[in-house]
Structure formats: structure tokens, C-alpha cells
Design a protein around this motif. Structure first.
Motif, PDB file in Angstrom:
ATOM      1  N   TYR A 121       0.796  -1.229   0.000  1.00 16.79           N
ATOM      2  CA  TYR A 121       0.000   0.000   0.000  1.00 16.79           C
ATOM      3  C   TYR A 121       0.827   1.276   0.000  1.00 16.79           C
ATOM      4  N   GLN A 122       2.136   1.187  -0.113  1.00 12.26           N
ATOM      5  CA  GLN A 122       2.966   2.378   0.058  1.00 12.26           C
ATOM      6  C   GLN A 122       2.652   3.479  -0.960  1.00 12.26           C
ATOM      7  N   HIS A 123       2.135   3.094  -2.127  1.00  9.67           N
ATOM      8  CA  HIS A 123       1.834   4.103  -3.145  1.00  9.67           C
ATOM      9  C   HIS A 123       0.658   4.980  -2.759  1.00  9.67           C
ATOM     10  N   ILE A 124      -0.150   4.565  -1.788  1.00  9.13           N
ATOM     11  CA  ILE A 124      -1.288   5.389  -1.368  1.00  9.13           C
ATOM     12  C   ILE A 124      -1.184   5.831   0.093  1.00  9.13           C
ATOM     13  N   ILE A 125      -0.088   5.488   0.758  1.00 13.17           N
ATOM     14  CA  ILE A 125       0.127   5.932   2.142  1.00 13.17           C
ATOM     15  C   ILE A 125       0.935   7.221   2.119  1.00 13.17           C
ATOM     16  N   TYR A 144      -4.541   7.617  -9.710  1.00 11.75           N
ATOM     17  CA  TYR A 144      -3.731   6.403  -9.636  1.00 11.75           C
ATOM     18  C   TYR A 144      -4.111   5.419 -10.738  1.00 11.75           C
ATOM     19  N   ALA A 145      -5.385   5.357 -11.104  1.00 11.18           N
ATOM     20  CA  ALA A 145      -5.813   4.486 -12.198  1.00 11.18           C
ATOM     21  C   ALA A 145      -5.143   4.912 -13.500  1.00 11.18           C
ATOM     22  N   GLU A 146      -4.997   6.224 -13.719  1.00  4.14           N
ATOM     23  CA  GLU A 146      -4.308   6.717 -14.904  1.00  4.14           C
ATOM     24  C   GLU A 146      -2.835   6.321 -14.873  1.00  4.14           C
ATOM     25  N   TYR A 147      -2.241   6.371 -13.673  1.00  5.55           N
ATOM     26  CA  TYR A 147      -0.841   5.962 -13.549  1.00  5.55           C
ATOM     27  C   TYR A 147      -0.677   4.485 -13.898  1.00  5.55           C
ATOM     28  N   CYS A 148      -1.605   3.640 -13.423  1.00  4.28           N
ATOM     29  CA  CYS A 148      -1.544   2.207 -13.733  1.00  4.28           C
ATOM     30  C   CYS A 148      -1.626   1.981 -15.235  1.00  4.28           C
ATOM     31  N   ALA A 149      -2.456   2.761 -15.921  1.00  3.92           N
ATOM     32  CA  ALA A 149      -2.561   2.650 -17.373  1.00  3.92           C
ATOM     33  C   ALA A 149      -1.239   3.039 -18.034  1.00  3.92           C
ATOM     34  N   TYR A 150      -0.593   4.079 -17.484  1.00  3.46           N
ATOM     35  CA  TYR A 150       0.715   4.494 -18.000  1.00  3.46           C
ATOM     36  C   TYR A 150       1.743   3.367 -17.857  1.00  3.46           C
ATOM     37  N   SER A 177      13.325   1.933 -16.349  1.00  6.73           N
ATOM     38  CA  SER A 177      12.124   1.554 -15.607  1.00  6.73           C
ATOM     39  C   SER A 177      11.118   2.691 -15.691  1.00  6.73           C
ATOM     40  N   PRO A 178       9.831   2.397 -15.481  1.00  6.53           N
ATOM     41  CA  PRO A 178       8.826   3.462 -15.542  1.00  6.53           C
ATOM     42  C   PRO A 178       8.982   4.432 -14.385  1.00  6.53           C
ATOM     43  N   LEU A 179       8.361   5.594 -14.521  1.00  8.56           N
ATOM     44  CA  LEU A 179       8.379   6.578 -13.444  1.00  8.56           C
ATOM     45  C   LEU A 179       7.662   6.024 -12.225  1.00  8.56           C
ATOM     46  N   THR A 180       8.092   6.439 -11.042  1.00  4.84           N
ATOM     47  CA  THR A 180       7.337   6.118  -9.841  1.00  4.84           C
ATOM     48  C   THR A 180       6.044   6.923  -9.857  1.00  4.84           C
ATOM     49  N   TYR A 181       5.114   6.557  -8.985  1.00 11.31           N
ATOM     50  CA  TYR A 181       3.836   7.266  -8.929  1.00 11.31           C
ATOM     51  C   TYR A 181       4.040   8.756  -8.657  1.00 11.31           C
TER      52      TYR A 181
END
Length: 231
Positions: free
Chosen positions: A113-117, A194-200, A218-222
């Protein structure tokens, strides 16, 4: 501010309950796993340096926080029982599981869950022991914690410079208050962003498979992606 049942609050959204602010993380154990938005107070994991949450002195501090929620009109039915897996970093399960009304996130949960904490200024404890005192395990005086920049490390349990950040499972029917994030974030909630980031990330991975990305990239972090796409 608007009121809604907790079951309808998007993950990653800050909500207010019992006069305090929390972040919704997931639906588990028949309720919504949430973590306090900010740390509460500093405390050693255990005054005697033991990394077993079942008996650690930090448990009393967590109980004190639970009592503050009750003072804020929390009902016993609002807070569900949670089961904390005390598996050590090396995979040993000497400590088993801890059943409680209030606890700490494990290292595995933090990774999930770190991406949303939200990051906080203070370092805060996790429930996961570094190792347990079994015959071949050794060092049972360290537990994991999260650094202010969001990275995780481990430290002596008797250290008093870190904070506790309570986690708990709340009833999905609990009425909560949330700010209108859509107005604050250009018409998008954090969950939508965050949903847009997942699509990216998905598009990036597909392009990489076709040979369109340099090897070793590697892709960008969130957070990097949000900063790049701000405005």
C-alpha cells in the motif's frame, strides 16, 4: 466535506472518523483496513528490546490511542478485530499471529500500500520483526520501521525516537466525512489519478516488450509521474 459510508470511500482517500483522520487502504476481514494519516506519538517498540508485538510495550501505547477513539464516540462495533501476521523477515513464524483491535501494518502490507500511504515527517514502526530468537534465527532485538522519505529499514526495538502510526479495520457501514477531492485536484480524485498511472505503467511495459525502451530503464514512480503530469 461530504458524508458517506466507509465502504464507498476510494482507497487512498483521507477520511475523518471519531474526530481523527485516516487513509483507506483495502477491504479485508469484512471491513476496511485504514491507517492514521499522521503518526500519533513517539514510543519504543518495546522497552526491553523485544520485537514480538504480542507482548511489546508499544501495545499499551496502541491501547491508549484506541481509548482516545472511544472518547471520540467510536463504538466497539465500529472497530473490527484484526489479525496481524508476525512472520519475520527470514520467513520464520515463531511469533505466529496477533489478534487485536488496533495494531501496526506489517512490512508486507506497507509494500503493498505504500503508493497510497502519505509520507510523514517522522519515522514510524511496523509490526514485522527482523528475526526471531529461534535456534538458527538470532537477533530478536530489531523490528522494521518506515523512514520519513517512505523507505523501510530496521532498528533496535528499545529506541524511543520513532513513532507509532496505528492501523485498524473499521466497519464498512461506518459513516465518515471526506473532502471533495475532485474540486481540489482539478476534477480528479486520488483513486482516478492512480488508475491513470496504472494505465501508464501498462502502456510502458507493452512498449518495452516491443523493444521500444532502452534496456535497464524503468517506468516513473507514482510520485514522479504525478509531478510530471501536474497541471
Amino acid at each position: 466535506m461530504r458524508t458517506m459510508e466507509l465502504r464507498r470511500v476510494p482507497y487512498g482517500t483521507t477520511f475523518t472518523a471519531f474526530g481523527d483522520q485516516f487513509v483507506a487502504l483495502d477491504y479485508i476481514g469484512g471491513g476496511v483496513l485504514a491507517i492514521r494519516k499522521e503518526t500519533w506519538k513517539n514510543a519504543a517498540f518495546d522497552s526491553n528490546g523485544v520485537n514480538d508485538l504480542r507482548s511489546a510495550s508499544i501495545g499499551q501505547a496502541l491501547e491508549d490511542y484506541l481509548n482516545t477513539l472511544k472518547d471520540g464516540d467510536a463504538k466497539i462495533s465500529d472497530i473490527l478485530n484484526m489479525t496481524i501476521d508476525l512472520k519475520a523477515t527470514d520467513g520464520t513464524r515463531e511469533y505466529g499471529f496477533h489478534e487485536t483491535k488496533i495494531g501496526l501494518l506489517t512490512l508486507e502490507q506497507y509494500g503493498k500500500y505504500q503508493h497510497i500511504i502519505p509520507d510523514v515527517e517522522e519515522c514510524w514502526w511496523l509490526a514485522t520483526p527482523w528475526r526471531t530468537p529461534g535456534e538458527k534465527c538470532g537477533n530478536s532485538t530489531n523490528a522494521w520501521f518506515v523512514v520519513s522519505d517512505g523507505n523501510a529499514s530496521f532498528s533496535y526495538c528499545s529506541y524511543t525516537g520513532y513513532y507509532l502510526r496505528p492501523a485498524l479495520i473499521l466497519s464498512p457501514s461506518l459513516l465518515t466525512s471526506i473532502e471533495d477531492e475532485a474540486e481540489q485536484n482539478g476534477g480528479k480524485t486520488e483513486a482516478e489519478t492512480y488508475a491513470e498511472y496504472c494505465a501508464y505503467v501498462k502502456d510502458w511495459a507493452g512498449y518495452a516488450e516491443e523493444g521500444g525502451q532502452d534496456q535497464g530503464t524503468s517506468p516513473l514512480t507514482y510520485e514522479e509521474w504525478k509531478e510530471e503530469n501536474a497541471g
